[in-house]
Design a protein around this motif. Structure first.
Motif, PDB file in Angstrom:
ATOM      1  N   ALA A 330       0.821  -1.214   0.000  1.00 10.17           N
ATOM      2  CA  ALA A 330       0.000   0.000   0.000  1.00 10.17           C
ATOM      3  C   ALA A 330       0.853   1.262   0.000  1.00 10.17           C
ATOM      4  O   ALA A 330       0.440   2.300  -0.531  1.00 10.17           O
ATOM      5  N   ALA A 331       2.050   1.172   0.574  1.00  6.72           N
ATOM      6  CA  ALA A 331       2.958   2.330   0.631  1.00  6.72           C
ATOM      7  C   ALA A 331       3.854   2.438  -0.594  1.00  6.72           C
ATOM      8  O   ALA A 331       4.708   3.321  -0.652  1.00  6.72           O
ATOM      9  N   GLY A 332       3.673   1.518  -1.565  1.00 12.89           N
ATOM     10  CA  GLY A 332       4.464   1.590  -2.791  1.00 12.89           C
ATOM     11  C   GLY A 332       5.788   0.871  -2.710  1.00 12.89           C
ATOM     12  O   GLY A 332       6.698   1.157  -3.496  1.00 12.89           O
ATOM     13  N   ARG A 333       5.898  -0.088  -1.794  1.00  9.44           N
ATOM     14  CA  ARG A 333       7.152  -0.847  -1.661  1.00  9.44           C
ATOM     15  C   ARG A 333       6.881  -2.341  -1.877  1.00  9.44           C
ATOM     16  O   ARG A 333       5.754  -2.803  -1.741  1.00  9.44           O
ATOM     17  N   HIS A 334       7.946  -3.077  -2.198  1.00  7.06           N
ATOM     18  CA  HIS A 334       7.853  -4.515  -2.422  1.00  7.06           C
ATOM     19  C   HIS A 334       8.259  -5.256  -1.153  1.00  7.06           C
ATOM     20  O   HIS A 334       9.340  -5.018  -0.611  1.00  7.06           O
ATOM     21  N   SER A 335       7.400  -6.152  -0.705  1.00  8.18           N
ATOM     22  CA  SER A 335       7.717  -6.931   0.482  1.00  8.18           C
ATOM     23  C   SER A 335       8.632  -8.096   0.111  1.00  8.18           C
ATOM     24  O   SER A 335       8.387  -8.791  -0.882  1.00  8.18           O
ATOM     25  N   PRO A 336       9.678  -8.343   0.890  1.00  5.46           N
ATOM     26  CA  PRO A 336      10.533  -9.500   0.619  1.00  5.46           C
ATOM     27  C   PRO A 336       9.862 -10.820   0.971  1.00  5.46           C
ATOM     28  O   PRO A 336      10.297 -11.874   0.504  1.00  5.46           O
ATOM     29  N   ARG A 337       8.802 -10.788   1.809  1.00  6.54           N
ATOM     30  CA  ARG A 337       8.042 -11.999   2.142  1.00  6.54           C
ATOM     31  C   ARG A 337       6.559 -11.653   1.996  1.00  6.54           C
ATOM     32  O   ARG A 337       5.838 -11.453   2.978  1.00  6.54           O
ATOM     33  N   PRO A 338       6.077 -11.571   0.771  1.00  8.91           N
ATOM     34  CA  PRO A 338       4.713 -11.070   0.547  1.00  8.91           C
ATOM     35  C   PRO A 338       3.648 -12.090   0.905  1.00  8.91           C
ATOM     36  O   PRO A 338       3.884 -13.304   0.940  1.00  8.91           O
ATOM     37  N   TYR A 339       2.468 -11.554   1.169  1.00  7.01           N
ATOM     38  CA  TYR A 339       1.262 -12.390   1.235  1.00  7.01           C
ATOM     39  C   TYR A 339       1.022 -12.921  -0.172  1.00  7.01           C
ATOM     40  O   TYR A 339       1.010 -12.164  -1.148  1.00  7.01           O
ATOM     41  N   VAL A 340       0.850 -14.226  -0.288  1.00  7.27           N
ATOM     42  CA  VAL A 340       0.657 -14.861  -1.590  1.00  7.27           C
ATOM     43  C   VAL A 340      -0.667 -15.612  -1.587  1.00  7.27           C
ATOM     44  O   VAL A 340      -0.922 -16.441  -0.702  1.00  7.27           O
ATOM     45  N   TRP A 358      -1.986 -21.451  -9.883  1.00  3.43           N
ATOM     46  CA  TRP A 358      -1.615 -20.043 -10.055  1.00  3.43           C
ATOM     47  C   TRP A 358      -1.537 -19.358  -8.705  1.00  3.43           C
ATOM     48  O   TRP A 358      -2.102 -19.816  -7.721  1.00  3.43           O
ATOM     49  N   ALA A 359      -0.804 -18.250  -8.688  1.00  2.00           N
ATOM     50  CA  ALA A 359      -0.645 -17.468  -7.462  1.00  2.00           C
ATOM     51  C   ALA A 359      -0.316 -16.039  -7.830  1.00  2.00           C
ATOM     52  O   ALA A 359       0.205 -15.760  -8.916  1.00  2.00           O
ATOM     53  N   TYR A 360      -0.638 -15.133  -6.924  1.00  2.00           N
ATOM     54  CA  TYR A 360      -0.167 -13.758  -7.105  1.00  2.00           C
ATOM     55  C   TYR A 360       0.182 -13.163  -5.755  1.00  2.00           C
ATOM     56  O   TYR A 360      -0.253 -13.634  -4.702  1.00  2.00           O
ATOM     57  N   CYS A 361       0.987 -12.112  -5.817  1.00  2.00           N
ATOM     58  CA  CYS A 361       1.228 -11.287  -4.635  1.00  2.00           C
ATOM     59  C   CYS A 361       0.945  -9.846  -5.014  1.00  2.00           C
ATOM     60  O   CYS A 361       0.886  -9.490  -6.188  1.00  2.00           O
ATOM     61  N   HIS A 362       0.740  -9.010  -4.018  1.00  4.35           N
ATOM     62  CA  HIS A 362       0.430  -7.600  -4.239  1.00  4.35           C
ATOM     63  C   HIS A 362       1.727  -6.809  -4.348  1.00  4.35           C
ATOM     64  O   HIS A 362       2.670  -7.019  -3.581  1.00  4.35           O
ATOM     65  N   VAL A 363       1.752  -5.901  -5.310  1.00  5.98           N
ATOM     66  CA  VAL A 363       2.933  -5.065  -5.570  1.00  5.98           C
ATOM     67  C   VAL A 363       2.457  -3.634  -5.791  1.00  5.98           C
ATOM     68  O   VAL A 363       1.271  -3.392  -6.022  1.00  5.98           O
ATOM     69  N   PRO A 364       3.352  -2.659  -5.746  1.00  6.57           N
ATOM     70  CA  PRO A 364       2.943  -1.290  -6.059  1.00  6.57           C
ATOM     71  C   PRO A 364       2.350  -1.189  -7.454  1.00  6.57           C
ATOM     72  O   PRO A 364       2.771  -1.908  -8.373  1.00  6.57           O
ATOM     73  N   ASN A 365       1.390  -0.318  -7.618  1.00  5.27           N
ATOM     74  CA  ASN A 365       0.754  -0.146  -8.920  1.00  5.27           C
ATOM     75  C   ASN A 365       1.805   0.188  -9.968  1.00  5.27           C
ATOM     76  O   ASN A 365       2.625   1.084  -9.787  1.00  5.27           O
TER      77      ASN A 365
END
Length: 468
Positions: A330-340, A358-365
């Motif tokens: 949400a702050a525009g950063r990439h998590s090194p251990r993201p929610y997947v 399939w899988a995805y993680c959330h990243v900055p827009n």
């Protein structure tokens, strides 16, 4: 074909709008820019020949709960339910399993059984009337009989919990690591910072749907649902054309136009009144996603075998870890251990040509970072030896997703930020936000109420307004 109504975009909302208009006797022309219909319901062979992958949605709980889809009664579409709706693995203890059965799920949470029954269970016991109430449009006209007083009272109680940040609900109502983690995993579907108001509501609704209608998928791929809707439209005398991109409204000749597009595309397509245009361009898009599809030589080797029966798996560990990951995105950063978020269709549907995942993680827009390594690391964390099962993989970051579907602006699969402000101002504040200032022109995408999800309600509402 001389059309009474043109629908632009064949995502779930566009398809529902087209069918609603056609069933009311209108001659409908459906135009889709992509070569295949469906938008979020499209499927393709992304990895190996014969392997069916869904480009967008696979788990379609809202389609079973939505009044718009329930009244379609499409022939030839079969929903398949996995043995377990969702699973949430943890590092040092058994996974949390969310079953169709409410009591069984609560029992698995031990000391938080009562908390689950009092929050998720309270919503689930109201059932479809609550879901319909939550999907109800804002307008002053009755689209179905008004809810009974008891439903309104229960909805009000649900609203008190739903308005909270997910972190607040989890810490105040739940005591165990397992209970708090599963709440976080559900709420993270919202793509919000879990400290944000109403993030709890998204999690509660999704969890309750698991008990009310389940978390099913379409046997053979989501494309089959889209294709069935297109076939129904044609049977009603409508026309559906793919590979036709509409760039300007001047290209269309019909008294009614329904647009399954987001505010940014609409602003580029039309000459709008300046004040309305400014309001549209203030609309905010949310984080994007980085999506991976795999062809595997067998099932995922989960450390906890119980996870194998789940259609959906939430990876990310504890409440604290998931909340940190979502705050970073949400702050525009990439998590090194993201929610997947992981979906294993083979748990319910063996007809997709083998073990696909399939899988995805959330990243900055708009992110351009390749997240393949960190997503697969999260899978290895809970399923050691996963990478050895991979025969082929296919990656799509935000730019690739937007190229496939322009509604996914910057990789935002929700049609816009799902914040409290845009919950009531989507895409602009109006008692009928599907109506635009242009006569006969309506919006129906996930950027209109009630927001994201394969429920078709935006299209249903826009069509009802057009028919008035």
């Amino acid at each position: 074909m001389r059309a009474d109504a043109v629908v632009v975009g064949s995502g779930p909302n566009g398809l529902v709008a087209a069918l609603a208009l056609a069933r009311a006797g209108r001659k409908v022309l459906l135009l889709e820019a992509a070569e295949r219909f469906g938008g979020a319901l499209a499927s393709a062979e992304l990895t190996l020949p014969g392997r069916v992958h869904d480009l967008g949605a696979t788990v379609l709980a809202m389609a079973l709960a939505s009044p718009a889809f329930r009244e379609l009664r499409l022939p030839g579409v079969e929903f398949a339910h996995p043995p377990v709706a969702a699973a949430h693995p943890l590092d040092d203890r058994p996974a949390v399993l969310v079953h169709r059965d409410l009591s069984r799920t609560a029992e698995g949470l031990g000391g938080d059984a009562g908390a689950w029954l009092a929050t998720v269970g309270a919503a689930a016991r109201v059932g479809l009337p609550l879901m319909e109430f939550l999907l109800k449009p804002l307008g002053p006209w009755p689209l179905w009989p008004p809810p009974r007083p008891v439903t309104l009272a229960r909805a009000a109680r649900f609203g008190l919990a739903a308005a909270l940040p997910a972190t607040t609900l989890a810490r105040s109502a739940f005591r165990t690591v397992e209970g708090r983690a599963v709440v976080a995993g559900m709420a993270a579907h919202s793509m919000l910072d879990l400290r944000s108001p109403i993030s709890a509501g998204y999690g509660l609704v999704l969890a309750a749907l698991a008990h009310v209608v389940g978390w099913p998928l379409v046997r053979g791929g989501s494309q089959r649902l889209a294709d069935a809707m297109v076939a129904e439209l044609r049977s009603l005398g409508g026309e559906a054309v793919s590979g036709h991109r509409v760039r300007r409204l001047e290209e269309l000749d019909a008294p009614t136009v329904v647009l399954d597009v987001t505010p940014r595309q609409f602003a580029a397509m039309a000459d709008l009144p300046p004040a309305y245009r400014r309001r549209l361009l203030r609309y905010r898009y949310g984080p994007g996603v980085f999506k991976l599809d795999w062809a595997l030589d067998g099932p995922v080797p989960w450390r906890d075998p119980a996870v194998a029966g789940a259609g959906t798996v939430h990876l990310g560990g504890t409440l604290e870890e998931i909340a940190l990951s979502e705050a970073e995105a949400a702050a525009g950063r990439h998590s090194p251990r993201p929610y997947v978020l992981v979906v294993q269709p083979y748990a319910a549907d063996p007809t997709r040509g083998g073990h696909t995942l399939w899988a995805y993680c959330h990243v900055p827009n708009g992110s351009r970072l390749d997240m393949t390594g960190v997503i697969e690391a999260q899978l290895e964390r809970y399923a050691p030896g996963f990478r050895e099962r991979v025969l082929a993989r296919h990656a799509m970051g935000p730019a690739a997703l937007e190229a496939v579907n322009p509604n996914l602006v910057g990789g935002d699969i929700g049609g816009g930020l799902a914040s409290l402000g845009q919950f009531v101002r989507r895409p602009v504040w109006s008692p009928a936000p599907w109506r635009t200032p242009l006569p006969g022109v309506f919006l129906c995408s996930a950027s209109t109420p009630p927001g994201a999800g394969v429920h078709g309600m935006g299209g249903w509402q826009a069509a009802r307004l057009a028919l008035r």
